[in-house]
Each structure stands twice: as C-alpha cells, then as structure tokens.
Design a protein around this motif. Structure first.
Motif, PDB file in Angstrom:
ATOM      1  N   ARG A 253       0.830  -1.208   0.000  1.00 28.58           N
ATOM      2  CA  ARG A 253       0.000   0.000   0.000  1.00 28.58           C
ATOM      3  C   ARG A 253       0.865   1.258   0.000  1.00 28.58           C
ATOM      4  N   LEU A 254       1.928   1.231   0.775  1.00 31.34           N
ATOM      5  CA  LEU A 254       2.876   2.350   0.775  1.00 31.34           C
ATOM      6  C   LEU A 254       3.533   2.515  -0.593  1.00 31.34           C
ATOM      7  N   GLY A 255       3.913   1.397  -1.195  1.00 33.32           N
ATOM      8  CA  GLY A 255       4.564   1.450  -2.506  1.00 33.32           C
ATOM      9  C   GLY A 255       3.675   2.062  -3.568  1.00 33.32           C
ATOM     10  N   ILE A 256       2.369   1.730  -3.537  1.00 25.57           N
ATOM     11  CA  ILE A 256       1.437   2.319  -4.500  1.00 25.57           C
ATOM     12  C   ILE A 256       1.348   3.829  -4.293  1.00 25.57           C
ATOM     13  N   GLY A 257       1.282   4.243  -3.032  1.00 31.89           N
ATOM     14  CA  GLY A 257       1.214   5.677  -2.744  1.00 31.89           C
ATOM     15  C   GLY A 257       2.452   6.426  -3.177  1.00 31.89           C
ATOM     16  N   LEU A 258       3.621   5.841  -2.950  1.00 29.15           N
ATOM     17  CA  LEU A 258       4.863   6.498  -3.352  1.00 29.15           C
ATOM     18  C   LEU A 258       5.008   6.549  -4.873  1.00 29.15           C
ATOM     19  N   THR A 259       4.484   5.542  -5.549  1.00 29.48           N
ATOM     20  CA  THR A 259       4.470   5.583  -7.014  1.00 29.48           C
ATOM     21  C   THR A 259       3.587   6.722  -7.512  1.00 29.48           C
ATOM     22  N   LEU A 260       2.453   6.895  -6.841  1.00 29.38           N
ATOM     23  CA  LEU A 260       1.564   8.004  -7.194  1.00 29.38           C
ATOM     24  C   LEU A 260       2.238   9.354  -6.958  1.00 29.38           C
ATOM     25  N   HIS A 261       3.114   9.436  -5.958  1.00 25.67           N
ATOM     26  CA  HIS A 261       3.838  10.674  -5.709  1.00 25.67           C
ATOM     27  C   HIS A 261       4.706  11.059  -6.906  1.00 25.67           C
ATOM     28  N   VAL A 262       5.330  10.080  -7.520  1.00 28.02           N
ATOM     29  CA  VAL A 262       6.133  10.354  -8.721  1.00 28.02           C
ATOM     30  C   VAL A 262       5.238  10.859  -9.845  1.00 28.02           C
ATOM     31  N   ILE A 263       4.089  10.199 -10.024  1.00 22.34           N
ATOM     32  CA  ILE A 263       3.150  10.611 -11.079  1.00 22.34           C
ATOM     33  C   ILE A 263       2.620  12.014 -10.809  1.00 22.34           C
ATOM     34  N   ILE A 264       2.394  12.339  -9.541  1.00 27.42           N
ATOM     35  CA  ILE A 264       1.889  13.670  -9.178  1.00 27.42           C
ATOM     36  C   ILE A 264       2.879  14.748  -9.594  1.00 27.42           C
ATOM     37  N   MET A 265       4.157  14.519  -9.334  1.00 23.55           N
ATOM     38  CA  MET A 265       5.162  15.518  -9.683  1.00 23.55           C
ATOM     39  C   MET A 265       5.284  15.674 -11.200  1.00 23.55           C
ATOM     40  N   VAL A 266       5.167  14.581 -11.929  1.00 24.87           N
ATOM     41  CA  VAL A 266       5.195  14.664 -13.396  1.00 24.87           C
ATOM     42  C   VAL A 266       3.983  15.454 -13.891  1.00 24.87           C
TER      43      VAL A 266
END
Length: 239
Positions: A50-63
């Motif tokens: 669950r943490l990994g999915i959220g951190l992946t979304l953080h990368v997408i958010i910055m892009v």
C-alpha cells in the motif's frame, strides 16, 4: 471558473480531502474484498504494498504538476503575460488532476503509515509509534520549506534569474517540479531497498489466524444448530 466566479487558490486543498475520502471508501468497500480473494490477505494487500502504491503516485503527481506548469507558462508567453498581477487565461481545473492524485496518494500512504507505526511497534510502544507518525508530518513540512528556500537561492547564483520568484509568470516552477520528480523517484527506490529486508512483527499472520478462528467458530455454531432442528422434528414426530 467562468467570467463571473473566481475560486480562491486555497480552496484547491478541498479537492485533496474530497478525493481522499472517496478513495478510502472505494478502497475499503470494493478494492479490499475483491483483492482479498486472490491474495488471501485480510487487508487485501500488505502495508508495504500500500505504501509502494502511494509512493508511485507521488512520482506521477510531480510529473503531472510539471506538465501543468509547462502548459501554464506556455499560455502566459503566448499571451505576453509577464506581470505577476496578470491572470493567465486558463481554467483553474487544469490543476485538478494533480490535487486529485494527491488525495488518492494520501489515502494509500498516510493510512498505511499510521497502521504500520501502530501495528509493527512493540506493545509497550504503541502510543509512541503513533506519535512518530505525527512527527513525520511536521518534519516533512520543515524539510519542504528548507528545500524550497535552498533551491530558490542556489538557482539565483552566477547571475541567473532563478527558478522560484515572487512572480510565477517569470519563474520556472516546472523545473522545480521536475527536480521533485527525481527526488520522489529516489525516495521510492530507497523504500524498495528497505522493504526488501523488512520483516513483519504482527500483521498478516495474526490477522489470518483471527479470520480462521472466526470461520471455524461460525462453522461450529452452524453445525450445532442442525442437530437441534433434527431433535425438534423428532420430538414432533414422536408426539
């Protein structure tokens, strides 16, 4: 929003909360029951996943933020808008995707962090683990301010204009968001290294044991009801 209504910039934070609440409901009511059938995990997926999915979304958010800012600056240049008081002819909803993704990411990251700090802490440190979760939010705010100030000062050296100025139309926040994208990716990579060697204390094992006990107790209670019904039928027939 149209010619007669202006949305205050601070209201955009409301979309974070709205998307987070919607994501929590969908995650709890739809995602977990569906995934649980395949993973056999009472939580649907593990806390680290669950943490990994959220951190992946953080990368997408910055892009997403970088692309939205590049679009805004392009429109500003095309319309010769360079003063900080001028309004760029773009709808505020161009920022909605990144704020919506922030809400979804918070539903994954912050909830998983709170559960991780509480579930994986020793019994004598449960309250301390919860306070650690709150401390990470405060420390993150300080680091964010420090990072913003450092980047603003360093990009002004050697006669350069700088990335972060008082005038957004003359700034280069798209460069700053690209820099944050790199940091978010490094953060995710560091998380993977730690997660690879992480050993759960009490999480899936105890939860599975609890579900097994509940299932067995329900099955035994149903078995006990069947003979009682047979006895009633038998007594009726004898009478």
């Amino acid at each position: 929003m149209g010619p007669h209504f202006e949305m205050p910039p601070g209201c955009l934070q409301a979309f974070v909360t709205i998307f987070m609440l919607i994501s929590l409901v969908i995650y709890d009511r739809l995602f977990v029951p569906t995934v649980r059938r395949y993973t056999k995990n009472p939580r649907g997926i593990s806390l680290l996943q669950r943490l990994g999915i959220g951190l992946t979304l953080h990368v997408i958010i910055m892009v997403t933020a970088c692309l939205a800012e590049r679009k805004r600056l392009k429109v500003a240049r095309e319309n010769q808008i360079f003063d900080k008081s001028d309004t760029v002819p773009l709808t505020i909803f161009i920022l909605l995707p990144q704020f919506g993704l922030v809400g979804i990411a918070e539903a994954f990251v912050e909830t998983a962090k709170l559960e991780l700090f509480y579930d994986q802490a020793p019994e004598s440190m449960k309250s301390l683990g919860t306070s650690y979760f709150t401390s990470t939010l405060g420390i993150g705010q300080f680091l964010s301010s420090f990072l913003l100030k450092t980047v603003a000062d360093m990009t002004k050296r050697h006669g350069h204009k700088g990335w972060i100025l008082d005038n957004l139309n003359a700034s280069h926040l798209d460069y700053y968001y690209a820099f944050l994208t790199i940091l978010s990716f490094l953060n995710f990579f560091f998380f993977l290294l730690i997660a690879k060697h992480f050993v759960y204390n009490v999480d899936v094992t105890e939860s599975r044991r609890g579900i097994a006990m509940e299932t067995s107790s329900e099955a035994s209670s149903q078995d006990n009801k069947v003979p009682s019904r047979d006895n009633e039928v038998l007594k009726t027939g004898l009478s």
